[in-house]
Design an enzyme around this catalytic site. Sequence first.
Site, PDB file in Angstrom:
ATOM      1  N   SER A 234       0.843  -1.196   0.000  1.00 20.05           N
ATOM      2  CA  SER A 234       0.000   0.000   0.000  1.00 20.05           C
ATOM      3  C   SER A 234       0.872   1.238   0.000  1.00 20.05           C
ATOM      4  O   SER A 234       2.019   1.207   0.476  1.00 20.05           O
ATOM      5  CB  SER A 234      -0.897   0.012   1.242  1.00 20.05           C
ATOM      6  OG  SER A 234      -1.521   1.266   1.427  1.00 20.05           O
TER       7      SER A 234
ATOM      8  N   TYR B  50      -2.170  -0.911  10.455  1.00 20.60           N
ATOM      9  CA  TYR B  50      -2.279  -1.335   9.062  1.00 20.60           C
ATOM     10  C   TYR B  50      -1.065  -0.893   8.258  1.00 20.60           C
ATOM     11  O   TYR B  50      -0.479  -1.682   7.502  1.00 20.60           O
ATOM     12  CB  TYR B  50      -3.555  -0.738   8.462  1.00 20.60           C
ATOM     13  CG  TYR B  50      -3.735  -0.948   6.979  1.00 20.60           C
ATOM     14  CD1 TYR B  50      -4.195  -2.160   6.475  1.00 20.60           C
ATOM     15  CD2 TYR B  50      -3.463   0.076   6.074  1.00 20.60           C
ATOM     16  CE1 TYR B  50      -4.382  -2.351   5.109  1.00 20.60           C
ATOM     17  CE2 TYR B  50      -3.643  -0.097   4.715  1.00 20.60           C
ATOM     18  CZ  TYR B  50      -4.099  -1.308   4.236  1.00 20.60           C
ATOM     19  OH  TYR B  50      -4.275  -1.489   2.881  1.00 20.60           O
TER      20      TYR B  50
END
Length: 287
Positions: free
Chosen positions: A179, A192
């Site tokens: 990401s 995360y």
Amino acid sequence: MKKQTKKQIRPKQTQQRPGKQSKLAPVAETRPKQYKAEGKLAGKAALITGGDSGIGKAVALLFAKEGADICIAYLSEQKDANDTKAEVEAFGRSCYLIKGDLGKEAHCKKVIDKAAKQFGKIDIVVNNAGLHWEADAIEDITTEQLMKTFHSDFFSYFWITKYAMQYLKKGSSIINTASVTAYRGSPKLIDYSATKGAIISFTRALAANLTPKGIRVNAVAPGPIWTPLISSSFDKKKVSEFGSDAPMKRAGMPNEVAPAFLFLACGDSSYISGQVIHPNGGEIING
């Protein structure tokens, strides 16, 4: 008609985690873009975690269009999984579904064993499953949440890859979904973001380890992409504005990310390993 805010680019909405593809407005675009297939993955068998919706579904459909049989490991959304299976089969390929929690090591082993038994081999592994929860401060992240996030978003990648190794061979490809948050962080997704940073290091270290075996390992680090995870993770206002701060002023669609996975899975990228592709709407992150 209600006046939209300056940043609002879609209807306000929310749904229960992990979210359903069919309830998104607009529905996430997962069908491959129009082009003539070249059979780049003909005869290959691909395992895709989190392949029932979003990016994983788009990858499954594109891989199927290019000739691969698909195994999808997913958490719980049966309708999304069944819909994806039907769409894969419409390309003339087989699709095998395995339901369960990838945050558990025993299940990851079961997924690999079942996929290998179904297709007699595994050529491509796409580690893509993931969940996240917002927290205003690190003090708000419980140990339980931290462990759940790492089990789902990083440990599953490690376990799936570990148990797949007995089936992977020279020419196989492993692709991990990272990401943009691995590079710039995210103030309310601290745990995360940490898993995504771990995935980048895991990708690079594993690529170096597996180079002598002829197995390539790469990653894709998407920016804001419109998927069920988004509508099930944020409040209505944030969902309605999601992606508006990207340089392109919008979120990407899953089928705009899938070609990066296809490139890394096929022979076109035969001289590429340990690298990351960044479909993020134009954000420069120097990684």
